[in-house]
Design a protein around this motif. Structure first.
Motif, PDB file in Angstrom:
ATOM      1  N   LEU A 108       0.824  -1.204   0.000  1.00 45.71           N
ATOM      2  CA  LEU A 108       0.000   0.000   0.000  1.00 45.71           C
ATOM      3  C   LEU A 108       0.857   1.252   0.000  1.00 45.71           C
ATOM      4  O   LEU A 108       0.594   2.221  -0.713  1.00 45.71           O
ATOM      5  N   SER A 109       1.885   1.228   0.801  1.00 39.37           N
ATOM      6  CA  SER A 109       2.764   2.398   0.903  1.00 39.37           C
ATOM      7  C   SER A 109       3.470   2.669  -0.413  1.00 39.37           C
ATOM      8  O   SER A 109       3.514   3.807  -0.894  1.00 39.37           O
ATOM      9  N   GLU A 110       4.040   1.602  -1.006  1.00 42.66           N
ATOM     10  CA  GLU A 110       4.785   1.783  -2.260  1.00 42.66           C
ATOM     11  C   GLU A 110       3.866   2.218  -3.404  1.00 42.66           C
ATOM     12  O   GLU A 110       4.159   3.155  -4.152  1.00 42.66           O
ATOM     13  N   MET A 111       2.750   1.533  -3.557  1.00 43.87           N
ATOM     14  CA  MET A 111       1.864   1.823  -4.681  1.00 43.87           C
ATOM     15  C   MET A 111       1.148   3.175  -4.522  1.00 43.87           C
ATOM     16  O   MET A 111       0.938   3.890  -5.515  1.00 43.87           O
ATOM     17  N   SER A 112       0.785   3.487  -3.265  1.00 40.59           N
ATOM     18  CA  SER A 112       0.158   4.795  -3.039  1.00 40.59           C
ATOM     19  C   SER A 112       1.099   5.914  -3.419  1.00 40.59           C
ATOM     20  O   SER A 112       0.685   6.934  -4.008  1.00 40.59           O
ATOM     21  N   SER A 113       2.377   5.737  -3.111  1.00 38.63           N
ATOM     22  CA  SER A 113       3.366   6.764  -3.477  1.00 38.63           C
ATOM     23  C   SER A 113       3.462   6.908  -5.000  1.00 38.63           C
ATOM     24  O   SER A 113       3.510   8.026  -5.555  1.00 38.63           O
ATOM     25  N   SER A 114       3.498   5.775  -5.722  1.00 36.26           N
ATOM     26  CA  SER A 114       3.590   5.829  -7.192  1.00 36.26           C
ATOM     27  C   SER A 114       2.343   6.461  -7.802  1.00 36.26           C
ATOM     28  O   SER A 114       2.412   7.284  -8.732  1.00 36.26           O
ATOM     29  N   ILE A 115       1.180   6.075  -7.268  1.00 35.46           N
ATOM     30  CA  ILE A 115      -0.066   6.627  -7.814  1.00 35.46           C
ATOM     31  C   ILE A 115      -0.144   8.124  -7.578  1.00 35.46           C
ATOM     32  O   ILE A 115      -0.498   8.902  -8.482  1.00 35.46           O
ATOM     33  N   LYS A 116       0.195   8.567  -6.377  1.00 23.22           N
ATOM     34  CA  LYS A 116       0.142   9.991  -6.069  1.00 23.22           C
ATOM     35  C   LYS A 116       1.182  10.770  -6.889  1.00 23.22           C
ATOM     36  O   LYS A 116       0.980  11.953  -7.214  1.00 23.22           O
ATOM     37  N   PHE A 117       2.277  10.102  -7.201  1.00 27.93           N
ATOM     38  CA  PHE A 117       3.303  10.751  -8.020  1.00 27.93           C
ATOM     39  C   PHE A 117       2.724  11.117  -9.396  1.00 27.93           C
ATOM     40  O   PHE A 117       2.853  12.249  -9.867  1.00 27.93           O
ATOM     41  N   PHE A 118       2.074  10.158 -10.045  1.00 27.70           N
ATOM     42  CA  PHE A 118       1.526  10.407 -11.383  1.00 27.70           C
ATOM     43  C   PHE A 118       0.342  11.378 -11.340  1.00 27.70           C
ATOM     44  O   PHE A 118       0.218  12.261 -12.202  1.00 27.70           O
ATOM     45  N   THR A 119      -0.556  11.223 -10.388  1.00 23.40           N
ATOM     46  CA  THR A 119      -1.711  12.122 -10.322  1.00 23.40           C
ATOM     47  C   THR A 119      -1.300  13.545  -9.959  1.00 23.40           C
ATOM     48  O   THR A 119      -2.003  14.506 -10.292  1.00 23.40           O
ATOM     49  N   GLY A 120      -0.164  13.658  -9.225  1.00 20.20           N
ATOM     50  CA  GLY A 120       0.311  14.986  -8.875  1.00 20.20           C
ATOM     51  C   GLY A 120       0.978  15.672 -10.045  1.00 20.20           C
ATOM     52  O   GLY A 120       0.895  16.904 -10.198  1.00 20.20           O
ATOM     53  N   TYR A 122       0.471  14.953 -13.462  1.00 23.87           N
ATOM     54  CA  TYR A 122      -0.448  15.159 -14.592  1.00 23.87           C
ATOM     55  C   TYR A 122      -1.810  15.602 -14.061  1.00 23.87           C
ATOM     56  O   TYR A 122      -2.553  14.810 -13.479  1.00 23.87           O
ATOM     57  N   ARG A 123      -2.117  16.854 -14.269  1.00 22.38           N
ATOM     58  CA  ARG A 123      -3.355  17.414 -13.736  1.00 22.38           C
ATOM     59  C   ARG A 123      -4.593  16.775 -14.355  1.00 22.38           C
ATOM     60  O   ARG A 123      -5.662  16.749 -13.741  1.00 22.38           O
ATOM     61  N   TYR A 124      -4.465  16.317 -15.600  1.00 19.73           N
ATOM     62  CA  TYR A 124      -5.638  15.752 -16.279  1.00 19.73           C
ATOM     63  C   TYR A 124      -5.936  14.334 -15.797  1.00 19.73           C
ATOM     64  O   TYR A 124      -6.939  13.762 -16.187  1.00 19.73           O
ATOM     65  N   ILE A 125      -5.024  13.707 -14.966  1.00 18.59           N
ATOM     66  CA  ILE A 125      -5.316  12.381 -14.412  1.00 18.59           C
ATOM     67  C   ILE A 125      -6.168  12.577 -13.155  1.00 18.59           C
ATOM     68  O   ILE A 125      -5.698  13.124 -12.159  1.00 18.59           O
ATOM     69  N   VAL A 205     -11.966  14.932 -18.365  1.00 17.89           N
ATOM     70  CA  VAL A 205     -12.156  15.571 -19.674  1.00 17.89           C
ATOM     71  C   VAL A 205     -11.975  17.077 -19.582  1.00 17.89           C
ATOM     72  O   VAL A 205     -11.371  17.711 -20.468  1.00 17.89           O
ATOM     73  N   GLU A 206     -12.512  17.698 -18.555  1.00 14.86           N
ATOM     74  CA  GLU A 206     -12.397  19.149 -18.418  1.00 14.86           C
ATOM     75  C   GLU A 206     -10.939  19.570 -18.293  1.00 14.86           C
ATOM     76  O   GLU A 206     -10.488  20.495 -18.972  1.00 14.86           O
ATOM     77  N   GLU A 207     -10.181  18.868 -17.416  1.00  5.14           N
ATOM     78  CA  GLU A 207      -8.762  19.172 -17.252  1.00  5.14           C
ATOM     79  C   GLU A 207      -7.976  18.832 -18.506  1.00  5.14           C
ATOM     80  O   GLU A 207      -7.015  19.533 -18.870  1.00  5.14           O
ATOM     81  N   LEU A 208      -8.419  17.788 -19.221  1.00  7.28           N
ATOM     82  CA  LEU A 208      -7.734  17.375 -20.438  1.00  7.28           C
ATOM     83  C   LEU A 208      -7.839  18.462 -21.508  1.00  7.28           C
ATOM     84  O   LEU A 208      -6.858  18.785 -22.187  1.00  7.28           O
ATOM     85  N   GLY A 209      -9.015  19.057 -21.640  1.00  2.22           N
ATOM     86  CA  GLY A 209      -9.169  20.132 -22.610  1.00  2.22           C
ATOM     87  C   GLY A 209      -8.366  21.353 -22.241  1.00  2.22           C
ATOM     88  O   GLY A 209      -7.814  22.036 -23.106  1.00  2.22           O
TER      89      GLY A 209
END
Length: 600
Positions: A108-120, A122-125, A205-209
């Motif tokens: 959980l710790s490792e994957m949560s860090s990776s997921i938060k890294f990408f979502t942080g 890329y704003r459109y994620i 979609v809104e952030e993607l545009g």
């Protein structure tokens, strides 16, 4: 040569030929204005088409850039999902259960860090899910725990339906109705082909545009993505998400994946360029809409500028046909002045030589024409005088016609009294009186053929009385020619020649045939006799005498007189001709043009 005292405007106003100036001006004006109008029309139409083409090209380029950018973004998202699924922590999570709390906390710790890294980054994620099918557990930036307690389960059914390792990309809306998402599902399979879970990445979609630099505010374009069912899955206008293109008139012609194209769609509020291009990774269609009204101001300014330029050129062009017309009318003005006051250039020592001087040549021609006209008038007067003399020569004697007719009438009544009634002598006197009345009528040179036939019949009646049994007469005249005109006293001299020179020497059994017909718009009258005829030599001499030079001052009214009167009145192609008949006798043919009495 005398110079006119009037200017060109006087010439234009004073003559009917002023229409020549107006016509010349209009023609030259049209020759100048018409090409200018066509050129300006072509330039404006070409410029308008070029602007529309530029807009179309810009719209096509924009939709292609958007397609390439979004397709690449979706590919990168699919690669990102594959990358996350291959991390050792994700593999351990997907393969193991939840019995080992220490191992689960580490994952959980490792994957949560990776997921938060990408979502942080890329704003459109919007969110990333790591789901294990074996333990029903889910790790995400929004929630960690059992799937049964997770609010967003809209991706679960599409995941379940996946039958291969290919990523699935589709559009959806969360159960809460917001936001609109494009979801990428990357299924994970064990080495035995068992599907053990998935990485799910949801794109806002809104952030993607907003992150696409192509959709900035410098151009009023609108971008859309339409899936194969004709549903709008991407738009800057979020109210259109998940609506069918049929609900939106501008996109109603787009249905699923189609070839690249552009068209102009006209709506009540204006015209739009709609460009479409198919996706390279799935069965989607990208569309861009550009309102032509954005450039309507530029087109209107261009049109006004061209109208102003056209008016300036037109004003300048009006002077060209005006001066050309003035210049072209100047020779006409000179000719008009010559017509007013022609000069005998040959007798004017101050005049320039005719050669090389067109106006002098025209003046000389007009002067010569006037002289010829005067000479022709004098000649015509002489001919008319000669014609009157020829008519007078038809009289048998220089006596007063009324006195002669009255005297004959007195003799006729005296014969009546002496014989006690009508007799041959009184009848001959009556016929002679009628004949003289017709012959002595000096009112016209031309009479109808009917009148001339009547005159001939009276003459023949007298001759029958004088020479009973000498001849008989056969008339065969076409009734359609009886009202045609003929020279007066044309038949009687020919009949007289036939009796005295043809039939009288024969003594008896003579026949005179008078035939009339219309042929090729000409009147032909032929008088034939079966008399003694004439020798070829005499025929040649008579023909030469008949065709001799025009002299009408004689005191006889023979064949020459008839022939020359016909030629004088109708022309040289008409007249009389003689021929010897093969069986004896002579034929005289008289030819005049067909002129009806009412035509004269």
């Amino acid at each position: 040569m005398n110079k006119t005292k009037y200017g060109i405007w006087h010439s234009i106003k004073s003559y009917k030929m002023n229409s020549l100036f107006i016509r010349s001006f209009i023609i030259v004006l049209l020759l100048v204005i018409t090409p200018l109008s066509i050129i300006f029309g072509i330039v404006y139409d070409t410029s308008k088409n070029n602007v529309q083409k530029e807009i179309t090209d810009l719209n096509e380029a924009t939709v292609e850039r958007a397609r390439d950018s979004l397709d690449e973004l979706f590919r990168e998202t699919a690669l990102m999902a594959s990358f996350l699924s291959l991390k050792p922590e994700a593999e351990a999570f997907l393969l193991t259960g939840t019995n080992d709390p220490f191992a689960l906390d580490t994952v959980l710790s490792e994957m949560s860090s990776s997921i938060k890294f990408f979502t942080g980054i890329y704003r459109y994620i919007h969110s990333i899910y790591l789901y294990s099918d074996r333990n029903g557990y889910l790790i995400s930036n929004l929630y960690n725990g059992g799937l049964n307690f997770f609010a967003d389960q809209g991706w679960l059914d599409p995941y379940t339906a996946i039958a291969d390792e290919q990523p699935l990309i589709y559009a959806r809306v969360r159960e809460t109705g917001y936001p609109a998402l494009i979801t990428v599902i990357k299924p994970v399979y064990f080495y035995k082909g068992e599907k053990i879970g998935a990485v799910v990445i949801n794109l806002d979609v809104e952030e993607l545009g907003g992150t696409l630099g192509h959709w900035n505010n410098s151009f009023p374009q609108a971008a859309y993505i339409i899936d194969k069912e004709g549903k709008i899955i991407f738009s800057k206008d979020l109210t259109l998400i998940n609506r069918q293109v049929g609900d939106y008139p501008l996109l109603s012609g787009i249905n699923g994946k189609q070839e690249k194209s552009s068209q102009i769609v006209k709506m009540d509020e204006g015209s739009y360029v709609v460009s479409v291009s198919p996706s390279s990774i799935n069965e989607w269609t990208y569309a861009a809409v550009f309102p032509l009204s954005y450039y309507s101001g530029h087109l209107e300014k261009m049109r006004i500028s061209m109208i102003r330029l056209f008016i300036i050129v037109l004003a300048a062009g009006l002077s060209v046909p005006f001066f050309i017309s003035i210049h072209s009318f100047r020779p006409v003005k000179n000719v008009l002045s010559v017509l007013e006051n022609p000069v005998d250039i040959h007798g004017d020592s101050s005049s320039r030589r005719i050669k090389g001087d067109e106006l002098a040549f025209i003046n000389a021609s007009i002067w010569s024409a006037r002289k010829n006209k005067t000479m022709m008038e004098e000649e015509l007067a002489l001919k008319l005088e000669a014609l009157n003399k020829a008519r007078a020569s038809s009289l048998l004697a220089q006596i007063n016609p009324h006195f002669l007719c009255n005297t004959l009438d007195t003799i006729k009544w005296s014969a009546y009294e002496l014989t006690g009634g009508k007799n041959e002598t009184s009848e001959m006197i009556a016929v002679l009186s009628q004949l003289l009345n017709l012959s002595l009528d000096m009112g016209n040179h031309l009479v109808t053929i009917a009148e001339e036939v009547k005159h001939g019949q009276l003459y023949l009646r007298i001759m029958e009385m004088r020479y009973p049994g000498l001849f008989e007469v056969k008339w065969n005249m076409d009734s359609s020619m009886m009202q045609c005109k003929i020279t007066k006293l044309s038949l009687q001299p020919i009949l007289e020649n036939a009796i005295y020179h043809g039939l009288k020497p024969r003594k008896q059994g003579g026949i005179i045939s008078i035939t009339g017909r219309i042929e090729h718009n000409m009147v032909h009258i032929q008088i034939e006799d079966n008399g003694v005829g004439i020798s070829p030599k005499s025929l040649a001499e008579i023909t030469e005498h008949i065709d001799a030079e025009l002299v009408l001052n004689g005191d006889s009214i023979g064949l020459r007189n008839i022939n020359q009167r016909i030629k004088l009145i109708f022309g040289n192609e008409y007249g009389i001709s003689l021929r010897q008949e093969t069986e004896g006798g002579t034929a005289v043919e008289l030819v005049v043009p067909r002129i009806e009495a009412y035509d004269s």
